[in-house]
Motif scaffolding. Sequence first.
Motif, PDB file in Angstrom:
ATOM      1  N   LEU A  25       4.546  -7.560  -4.703  1.00 57.16           N
ATOM      2  CA  LEU A  25       4.560  -6.099  -4.726  1.00 57.16           C
ATOM      3  C   LEU A  25       3.414  -5.474  -3.926  1.00 57.16           C
ATOM      4  CD1 LEU A  25       6.773  -6.603  -6.792  1.00 57.16           C
ATOM      5  CD2 LEU A  25       5.816  -4.759  -8.152  1.00 57.16           C
ATOM      6  N   ALA A  26       2.592  -6.348  -3.314  1.00 56.09           N
ATOM      7  CA  ALA A  26       1.468  -5.826  -2.532  1.00 56.09           C
ATOM      8  C   ALA A  26       1.953  -5.055  -1.319  1.00 56.09           C
ATOM      9  CB  ALA A  26       0.564  -6.977  -2.093  1.00 56.09           C
ATOM     10  N   ARG A  27       3.160  -5.402  -0.832  1.00 52.19           N
ATOM     11  CA  ARG A  27       3.635  -4.756   0.407  1.00 52.19           C
ATOM     12  C   ARG A  27       3.985  -3.283   0.190  1.00 52.19           C
ATOM     13  NH1 ARG A  27       8.218  -8.595   2.107  1.00 52.19           N
ATOM     14  NH2 ARG A  27       6.932 -10.036   0.914  1.00 52.19           N
ATOM     15  N   PHE A  28       4.112  -2.862  -1.052  1.00 49.95           N
ATOM     16  CA  PHE A  28       4.451  -1.459  -1.302  1.00 49.95           C
ATOM     17  C   PHE A  28       3.154  -0.664  -1.297  1.00 49.95           C
ATOM     18  CE2 PHE A  28       7.579  -4.191  -3.438  1.00 49.95           C
ATOM     19  CZ  PHE A  28       8.614  -3.966  -2.554  1.00 49.95           C
TER      20      PHE A  28
ATOM     21  N   ILE B 268       2.447   2.356   3.686  1.00 54.71           N
ATOM     22  CA  ILE B 268       2.218   2.366   5.135  1.00 54.71           C
ATOM     23  C   ILE B 268       3.527   2.481   5.912  1.00 54.71           C
ATOM     24  CG2 ILE B 268       1.277   1.071   7.096  1.00 54.71           C
ATOM     25  CD1 ILE B 268      -0.904   2.032   5.270  1.00 54.71           C
ATOM     26  N   GLN B 269       4.452   1.545   5.644  1.00 52.15           N
ATOM     27  CA  GLN B 269       5.615   1.455   6.527  1.00 52.15           C
ATOM     28  C   GLN B 269       6.851   2.198   6.034  1.00 52.15           C
ATOM     29  OE1 GLN B 269       7.589  -2.073   8.775  1.00 52.15           O
ATOM     30  NE2 GLN B 269       5.929  -2.944   7.625  1.00 52.15           N
ATOM     31  N   TYR B 270       7.063   2.211   4.729  1.00 45.74           N
ATOM     32  CA  TYR B 270       8.320   2.761   4.189  1.00 45.74           C
ATOM     33  C   TYR B 270       8.078   3.194   2.750  1.00 45.74           C
ATOM     34  CZ  TYR B 270       7.963  -2.065   2.824  1.00 45.74           C
ATOM     35  OH  TYR B 270       7.466  -3.261   2.358  1.00 45.74           O
TER      36      TYR B 270
ATOM     37  N   TYR C 196      -3.633   3.885  -0.501  1.00 51.10           N
ATOM     38  CA  TYR C 196      -3.094   2.770  -1.300  1.00 51.10           C
ATOM     39  C   TYR C 196      -3.074   3.129  -2.785  1.00 51.10           C
ATOM     40  CZ  TYR C 196      -3.943  -0.491   2.666  1.00 51.10           C
ATOM     41  OH  TYR C 196      -3.946  -1.144   3.869  1.00 51.10           O
TER      42      TYR C 196
ATOM     43  N   ARG D  35       0.323   3.815  -4.975  1.00 52.59           N
ATOM     44  CA  ARG D  35       0.694   2.826  -5.984  1.00 52.59           C
ATOM     45  C   ARG D  35       0.569   3.387  -7.392  1.00 52.59           C
ATOM     46  NH1 ARG D  35       1.192  -2.414  -4.111  1.00 52.59           N
ATOM     47  NH2 ARG D  35       0.096  -3.421  -5.825  1.00 52.59           N
TER      48      ARG D  35
END
Lengths: 481, 480
Positions: B311-314, B317-319, B337, B341
Amino acid sequence: MNDAQELETVIGLEVHLQLNTESKIFCGCANRFGQEPNSLTCPVCLGLPGSLPVLNQKALLYAIRIAVALNAQVQPFVKFDRKNYYYPDLPKGYQISQYDLPIAFAGFIMISSEGKPKRIGIKRAHLEEDAGKLIHDASANCSLVDYNRTGTPLMEIVSEPDIRSPQEAYDYLTTLKLTLQYLHVSDCDMEKGSLRCDANISVRKKADSTLGKKTEIKNLNSFKAVKNALEFEADRHRTQLLSGDRIIQETRLWNDEKQSTVPMRSKEEAHDYRYFPEPDLVPLTLSEEAIEEIRRVMPELPAAKWERFRQQYSLSEYDAKILIQQPSIADFFEACTHLSKEIKKICNWIIGPVAAELNARKVGIEVLNLTPIHLVDLIKEVETGAISHLAGKDVLKMMLDTGKAPATIIEEEGLAQVSNSDELEKIVSAVFNENSKVVAQIKEGKETAMGFLVGQAMKQAQGKANPKMLAEIIKRRITDA
Amino acid sequence: MNLFAQSAHELLDQIRSRAISPEDIDDSVRGRIAAVDGRIKAYVRLRDREKNSASLQGNGSFKVPIAIKDNICVKGEETTCSSKILQGFKPPYSATVISKLQEKGAIVIGQTNMDEFAFGSSTENSAFGPSRNPWNTDCVPGGSSGGSAAAVAAHEAIWALGSDTGGSIRQPASFCGIVGLKPTYGRVSRYGLIAFASSLDQIGPLTKDVTDCALLLNLIAGHDEMDSTSANVAVPDYTQFLTNDVKGLKIGIPKEYFIEGLDAPVRQAVNEAVEEFKKAGATVKEVSLPHTEYAVATYYIVATAEASSNLARFDGIQYGLREQPKTVRKTPIIDLYEETRDRGFGWEAKRRIMLGTYSLSSGYYDAYYLRGQKVRTLIKQDFDEAFQEFDTVLTPTSPTTAFRIGEKAADPLSMYLSDIYTISANLAGIPAISIPCGFSRERLPIGLQLLAKPFAEDMLLRLAFAYEQRTPWHKESVPL
């Protein structure tokens, strides 16, 4: 601590090497430098939710080649781990790397530093993925991310703290780079970032068995910068230690303009990367035979080639060393030796005029219009006296510009030397007639004026006279007269 | 009978005989959704018929509507794991299972509600609010694939896909009175399944009966070169094992599963099922799985560790969601961040990220994550040993029937125990199926779980089918 003589510098280097595989390490995207931002991406290297990595077997092969070249043990159980940290250039929030079981460990390379051989240990080398690239747009007050680099296969090569001076660090990097170039696994181009280096340095009393507090230096963009930064840090450490101050364990950034380092982050701020085995990639076991097969088809490495060149071609240590400095030049040299037995001449031409042209043009021999057969032909033209050595260098330039054969250029440019003795006799007669005074002086013993006559004759021949024959004719005529 | 109320294999027979068209079924199911989904809330998104025109006009022979859990990527459709943090995310690619289904003509009719990122056993942890159990709308449908299970049980879909990390297909199947299969780890490609715990996740079918389960598994199983954890093991036609013959098969009953906390009606229904298998000619014997008691603890270490990383990718940044606080607190990027989150994840997601981060942290790794992996190996060995002697292990799917909405929401530990019987299969990587085996006095369904050795889905389907042939449970209709 109060005596500078008793201190010793201890250096270890971390080199990041981008592997030049066709595609990225975990997806099918092309692995190429200098393309339109974000044009080489897919759900996998963008780390989109749901996407999964699949290991590029070519990257693994390259990694094993590097392991073998570094005289390292190859880890037969290949597994990957996640290194967790947040940064906008890292789209998954973790980097797929190798933690406790690097593909290569316990290796070494031999370097020559200040004329003496030295063994530098390679602690480990592991395979991982590169991150993207952040571009800070100050005018728009924003940062942009280019994910083209994301997923480029990287090999991180970590030396043991065996290096004892900035110069040794420089020599280690040079030797390492050359070895890697011979493997054809990377462009090894620091300017393009395909080879990057971080340095760890500490200073201790020579008698100490433990290491002193270290600093890590980042932002080193050339081998020269590595050396300069290490010199700066070594001085800084020594000064501080001698004055009784303590060194703080920290990461520092090199500023090439100011030629100094500044603190970046301390040990307390260091990340806890929370490594754990990457569950999306199944570990694989390399068979003894598979590793042996890679060993068997390894390209010849620079040290072996140097030795062989000296033996097989009776080259001097120096000549052989120059030839092996670039794998493409060494290959070119060998190709020439298959076409002609004039080994020494070939060597001289390559390390002389050809190398000079390469330097001037800042390119490698592989991108030039030069074929071994053309160079050998050119040498033949010079050796038979068809053209002068000087004209030979001009012909070489034109060969590089046009790709034409030397004979064609000599013909087209009318550069053939006059080696016809009748013609030369005629020219000398004319020069003697015009310079009877000088001829007389020579006869009276002023032999230094001979050069003047040769020059005049060469001028009449528009520089194309065979200088050796010309000198002989003039000498004979004066004696005969 | 209404088309929406029929099984896929019944409908496919009628399509083949040209009695009905795929559009007729689509109409019927959409009508049903319009009629009941306001009460069930199984779907978070419906997908227009036009978007399925390629399937409808193609040569596929499985043109029936399928509901897809909201964590399986459907190209061009918002896919959010029922989380706020993924709002607006439209994957530019489809999961392998979706591509496979669409090649065979499947109609992706909509995406179903789930516990956020599959964290939960009730579908209450959804950014869209809870789904409801079609048998009693005051009760949860189970979870995390509660939307898929409720959709199938309420006849809002002919069949559905869910994902199962610790019981997320089987437990809601049990609560909703339908069939749910968690395949062997590696049997079905995970490519395009938004990961919860990579080493435990599997996509699987939720269906009205065992025949449909076999058919749907046929469609989605197989090796995928995009998923290196998918197994290169041949896929048989699973319908060939629906023989109604279990004579001589050996069933193990693990004593560690029949313990305190197991509701009496569930215990009774399962015992009756055991008698049914005996009558059908199977032999039944007690077996011991000694490390069972460590399963829940092990699971919550391994699963949360992987989840914390997945879940770190959320990160905004990108989407998906991006939130920037009005004033700078730390640095602009760290603020982004944290704010993203903080606002994007629900409480259970935050709890699991913290648990997982903790067990992976330097100094705790050996005591938690590493120890967890070791116990996991022991749990797997328990099953390896059991399957030396037994063809299957039979247990309840969940210790209780569906509980009331809100009943366990404030007590994560009691919620975690709802998966006490299902978690081991994920830790061991083995296949497991839940089939209906009765009802409680409150007319809430009870589920029976069968487990088998890796890639023995055929054995599970064979046993489940034989049981289904002998019992009326799958024919009971929801009171909607």
